[in-house]
Design a protein around this motif. Structure first.
Motif, PDB file in Angstrom:
ATOM      1  N   MET A 105     -21.808 -30.020  46.855  1.00  0.00           N
ATOM      2  CA  MET A 105     -20.898 -28.919  46.619  1.00  0.00           C
ATOM      3  C   MET A 105     -19.559 -29.432  46.066  1.00  0.00           C
ATOM      4  O   MET A 105     -18.835 -28.668  45.448  1.00  0.00           O
ATOM      5  N   ASP A 106     -19.273 -30.703  46.266  1.00  0.00           N
ATOM      6  CA  ASP A 106     -18.014 -31.266  45.760  1.00  0.00           C
ATOM      7  C   ASP A 106     -17.919 -31.148  44.243  1.00  0.00           C
ATOM      8  O   ASP A 106     -16.850 -30.854  43.710  1.00  0.00           O
ATOM      9  N   GLN A 107     -19.048 -31.385  43.562  1.00  0.00           N
ATOM     10  CA  GLN A 107     -19.076 -31.270  42.094  1.00  0.00           C
ATOM     11  C   GLN A 107     -18.724 -29.849  41.665  1.00  0.00           C
ATOM     12  O   GLN A 107     -17.949 -29.644  40.740  1.00  0.00           O
ATOM     13  N   LEU A 108     -19.276 -28.872  42.353  1.00  0.00           N
ATOM     14  CA  LEU A 108     -19.006 -27.474  42.019  1.00  0.00           C
ATOM     15  C   LEU A 108     -17.558 -27.108  42.330  1.00  0.00           C
ATOM     16  O   LEU A 108     -16.903 -26.431  41.536  1.00  0.00           O
ATOM     17  N   LYS A 109     -17.054 -27.565  43.460  1.00  0.00           N
ATOM     18  CA  LYS A 109     -15.662 -27.280  43.816  1.00  0.00           C
ATOM     19  C   LYS A 109     -14.718 -27.874  42.777  1.00  0.00           C
ATOM     20  O   LYS A 109     -13.776 -27.208  42.340  1.00  0.00           O
ATOM     21  N   SER A 132     -26.756 -19.097  39.019  1.00  0.00           N
ATOM     22  CA  SER A 132     -26.877 -20.446  39.562  1.00  0.00           C
ATOM     23  C   SER A 132     -26.031 -21.429  38.780  1.00  0.00           C
ATOM     24  O   SER A 132     -25.864 -21.302  37.570  1.00  0.00           O
ATOM     25  N   PHE A 133     -25.541 -22.433  39.496  1.00  0.00           N
ATOM     26  CA  PHE A 133     -24.837 -23.563  38.899  1.00  0.00           C
ATOM     27  C   PHE A 133     -25.744 -24.766  39.071  1.00  0.00           C
ATOM     28  O   PHE A 133     -26.199 -25.053  40.179  1.00  0.00           O
ATOM     29  N   LEU A 137     -29.709 -26.604  42.607  1.00  0.00           N
ATOM     30  CA  LEU A 137     -28.863 -25.472  42.229  1.00  0.00           C
ATOM     31  C   LEU A 137     -27.993 -25.013  43.392  1.00  0.00           C
ATOM     32  O   LEU A 137     -28.417 -25.046  44.545  1.00  0.00           O
ATOM     33  N   TRP A 138     -26.811 -24.528  43.041  1.00  0.00           N
ATOM     34  CA  TRP A 138     -25.985 -23.742  43.955  1.00  0.00           C
ATOM     35  C   TRP A 138     -26.080 -22.322  43.446  1.00  0.00           C
ATOM     36  O   TRP A 138     -25.735 -22.048  42.295  1.00  0.00           O
TER      37      TRP A 138
END
Length: 188
Positions: free
Chosen positions: A1-5, A48-49, A101-102
Motif C-alpha cells: 500500500m506504500d506504493q499507492l500512498k 483497481s490500481f 491490485l488495490w
C-alpha cells in the motif's frame, strides 16, 4: 500500500485524513497468471490500481480474441464504461502475469466522493487517465501503420514485448501474428 500512498501523495497531494478515508475502503487482491478479472456480460464493480502485473482487455471471439488494451504496474484499470453505468460489460479483462491490485468498489468510491475533499479529484484523474489511453489508441489506429504502432509499443513499453505473448500484441496493433512476424523480421 506504500506504493499507492506515495502515488496519491505525489499525484493528488492527498491529506492524511483523506488518505485514511480512501485507504480504509481499499481491498488488496492477488491474481495468478491467466485469471479473468472480469468476464464479458458481468458488471464491473471495481476501480483497481495495479501494484504488480499486466492486464489485458479484450473482446472474446470464437476465432481470435480482439485485444484492445493493456494496463501495467502503476496504472488504474477498470472496464470503466461498465463501472460508470453499472451495466454488463461487452469485453473481458485477464491477468497476463501474476497481478497484485488495490481495489475499491463502486459503492465505496461513491462514499469517498461524498466524504472527502479530494475524492472527486481522484475520480476525475482516474477517468482522465482512462480517456487518454483510449484516445491515444484510437488516433494510433487511424494515423499510424502497423509497423509504426509496433515500434511505438517497443520504444514506449519494452517490457511489453518480453512479457506479453506476440498473438496479443498482434491483435492489439490490429494485425495477424504472421504479419507481426514479418514486421519483426524486417526491422531486426
Amino acid at each position: 500500500m506504500d506504493q499507492l500512498k506515495l502515488y496519491f501523495k505525489n499525484t493528488f497531494g492527498i491529506s492524511e485524513s483523506d488518505w485514511a478515508a480512501f485507504s480504509s475502503k481499499l481491498i488488496y487482491r492477488e491474481f495468478p497468471k491467466k485469471t479473468h478479472l472480469l468476464v464479458k456480460g458481468k458488471v464491473e464493480n471495481h476501480l483497481s490500481f495495479i501494484s504488480e502485473g499486466i492486464i489485458r482487455l479484450y473482446i472474446p471471439n470464437p476465432d481470435n480474441d480482439l485485444t484492445f488494451g493493456f494496463a501495467f504496474k502503476g496504472n488504474f484499470v477498470s472496464a470503466y464504461d461498465s463501472f460508470l453505468t453499472q451495466a454488463p460489460c461487452i469485453y473481458s479483462m485477464e491477468a497476463i502475469t501474476e497481478t497484485k491490485l488495490w481495489r475499491i468498489s463502486y459503492q465505496d468510491l461513491e462514499a469517498v466522493y461524498k466524504s472527502t475533499e479530494i475524492g472527486n479529484f481522484i475520480g476525475r484523474k482516474a477517468a482522465e487517465e482512462q480517456f487518454l489511453k483510449k484516445s491515444q489508441r484510437e488516433i494510433a489506429l487511424l494515423n499510424d501503420t502497423a509497423e509504426q504502432r509496433y515500434l511505438k509499443l517497443f520504444t514506449e513499453r519494452p517490457e511489453l514485448i518480453q512479457k506479453i505473448p506476440l498473438k496479443y500484441i498482434a491483435s492489439y496493433i490490429g494485425i495477424t501474428p504472421q504479419a507481426l512476424s514479418r514486421i519483426r523480421k524486417r526491422i531486426s
